[in-house]
Design a protein around this motif. Structure first.
Motif, mmCIF file in Angstrom:
data_model
loop_
_atom_site.group_PDB
_atom_site.id
_atom_site.type_symbol
_atom_site.label_atom_id
_atom_site.label_comp_id
_atom_site.label_asym_id
_atom_site.label_seq_id
_atom_site.Cartn_x
_atom_site.Cartn_y
_atom_site.Cartn_z
ATOM 1 N N THR A 157 0.868 -1.063 -0.029
ATOM 2 C CA THR A 157 -0.089 -0.111 0.065
ATOM 3 C C THR A 157 0.831 1.212 0.000
ATOM 4 O O THR A 157 1.821 1.354 0.640
ATOM 5 C CB THR A 157 -0.729 0.138 1.312
ATOM 6 N N ILE A 158 0.775 1.983 -1.092
ATOM 7 C CA ILE A 158 1.562 3.216 -1.251
ATOM 8 C C ILE A 158 1.058 4.518 -0.454
ATOM 9 O O ILE A 158 0.056 4.667 -0.058
ATOM 10 C CB ILE A 158 1.416 3.725 -2.581
ATOM 11 N N ASP A 159 2.137 4.956 0.266
ATOM 12 C CA ASP A 159 2.236 6.198 1.024
ATOM 13 C C ASP A 159 1.805 7.471 0.125
ATOM 14 O O ASP A 159 2.336 7.733 -0.756
ATOM 15 C CB ASP A 159 3.279 6.256 2.153
ATOM 16 N N SER A 160 0.805 8.355 0.776
ATOM 17 C CA SER A 160 0.405 9.493 0.113
ATOM 18 C C SER A 160 1.287 10.629 0.455
ATOM 19 O O SER A 160 1.397 11.640 -0.566
ATOM 20 C CB SER A 160 -0.908 9.880 0.445
ATOM 21 N N ARG A 161 2.504 10.367 1.151
ATOM 22 C CA ARG A 161 3.457 11.530 1.563
ATOM 23 C C ARG A 161 4.298 11.654 0.452
ATOM 24 O O ARG A 161 4.759 10.529 -0.113
ATOM 25 C CB ARG A 161 4.085 11.415 3.124
ATOM 26 N N GLU A 165 -6.681 7.270 -2.705
ATOM 27 C CA GLU A 165 -6.822 6.361 -1.459
ATOM 28 C C GLU A 165 -6.812 4.878 -1.729
ATOM 29 O O GLU A 165 -7.231 4.487 -2.797
ATOM 30 C CB GLU A 165 -8.303 6.702 -0.810
ATOM 31 N N GLU A 166 -6.008 4.141 -0.868
ATOM 32 C CA GLU A 166 -5.790 2.915 -0.890
ATOM 33 C C GLU A 166 -5.248 2.415 -2.082
ATOM 34 O O GLU A 166 -5.508 1.392 -2.925
ATOM 35 C CB GLU A 166 -7.253 2.090 -0.724
ATOM 36 N N PRO A 196 7.803 11.570 -1.263
ATOM 37 C CA PRO A 196 9.075 10.938 -0.725
ATOM 38 C C PRO A 196 9.983 11.906 -0.606
ATOM 39 O O PRO A 196 10.324 13.019 -1.414
ATOM 40 C CB PRO A 196 9.343 10.234 -1.888
ATOM 41 N N GLN A 252 4.565 7.265 -4.911
ATOM 42 C CA GLN A 252 3.499 8.381 -3.850
ATOM 43 C C GLN A 252 2.107 8.229 -4.234
ATOM 44 O O GLN A 252 1.848 8.091 -5.569
ATOM 45 C CB GLN A 252 4.205 9.832 -4.203
#
Length: 281
Positions: free
Chosen positions: A24-28, A81-82, A30, A77
């Motif tokens: 699951t990829i982080d939205s922040r 969502e999800e 990098p 990134q």
């Protein structure tokens, strides 16, 4: 910018040719890029993802597949969502040897010399097949044979042309190209291609020339002749029967198309591919 260095030995235990990761990829955003000495094949399973590389940013959607070479520093990134990606880490030596053995792979996929990684798109049906292959791979022996059993069919399908549509091509064109492999579609000729595309024929024709450099008729005829070649070697059906099953009742036209695509007549093609396996010449 921060940079993290990773080695194949960090991911591949001794004797294993690949590692599969579902993430699951982080939205922040990098903080930096990951530098590696191994290639990665990844695809967007759900949502939308932004690929960061040294060359810039690329927006990816569900079904996009990316061939990251060992030299491609990267970070991912989430842009929805999800968002989830499936990543396959490969033994770099194994990937190098594939291109040595298969000339058709030169300058393609992992072996491209383009500044940015190669990206292709898989429709829903193709993405499902890709995931089924990954599931089998995940349960396999994790050796070179299993990697090749997964990779080579994928690469071969992409080399046929329809899978190499640029990412900006409309989804309906990808669906039409995939559907054109079905005899029920290519028997209808270019009209069948336009029907399955769901667009007016002039618009379909302009779009196929823009993204594939071919007319709908040329796309359909390529599928017909590939099918005809399989029938010639795999059955004892007459040329008239095969031609009719391709949607070409005119036998003279069938001969002309077949020779243009395969370089020899249908009779010579059948003889060359059957006789030497039955009796000595």
């Amino acid at each position: 910018m921060l940079q993290t260095d990773l080695s194949a030995s960090d991911f591949l235990p001794a004797g294993e040719a690949f590692q599969l990761v579902r993430a699951t990829i982080d939205s922040r955003r990098p903080k930096g890029l990951i530098r590696r000495d191994f290639p990665i094949l990844f695809w967007v399973q759900n949502g939308a993802v932004r690929l960061h590389t040294a060359e810039g940013r690329t927006e990816l959607k569900e079904g996009d597949v990316v061939f990251l070479r060992a030299r491609d520093s990267h970070a991912l990134q989430a842009r929805a969502e999800e968002s989830m990606a499936v990543l396959l880490v490969f033994d770099p030596t194994l990937i190098d040897r594939l291109s040595d053995r298969h000339a058709a792979l030169s300058e393609r996929f992992f072996w491209s010399s383009d500044p940015t990684p190669v990206r292709v798109h898989r429709d829903i049906r193709q993405l499902s097949a890709l995931n089924q292959g990954a599931l089998r791979l995940e349960r396999s022996r994790r050796d070179a044979l299993e990697v090749e059993a997964f990779l080579l069919p994928l690469l071969a399908s992409l080399l046929d042309g329809s899978g190499m549509l640029p990412p900006e091509a409309p989804d309906w064109l990808a669906r039409a190209c995939a559907a054109a492999e079905d005899p029920r579609i290519f028997r209808e000729g270019a009209a069948g291609f336009a029907r399955i595309a769901g667009r007016a024929h002039p618009h379909v024709s302009r779009t196929t020339r823009r993204f594939l450099g071919k007319s709908p008729s040329e796309i359909i005829n390529a599928q017909r002749m590939a099918y005809a070649a399989k029938r010639l070697t795999g059955t004892s059906d007459t040329l008239a029967e095969i031609a009719a099953d391709c949607g070409i009742p005119n036998l003279s036209h069938f001969h002309k198309l077949f020779r243009a695509h395969h370089g020899i007549t249908p009779q010579r093609y059948r003889k060359a591919h059957q006789k030497d396996l039955i009796q000595p010449g």
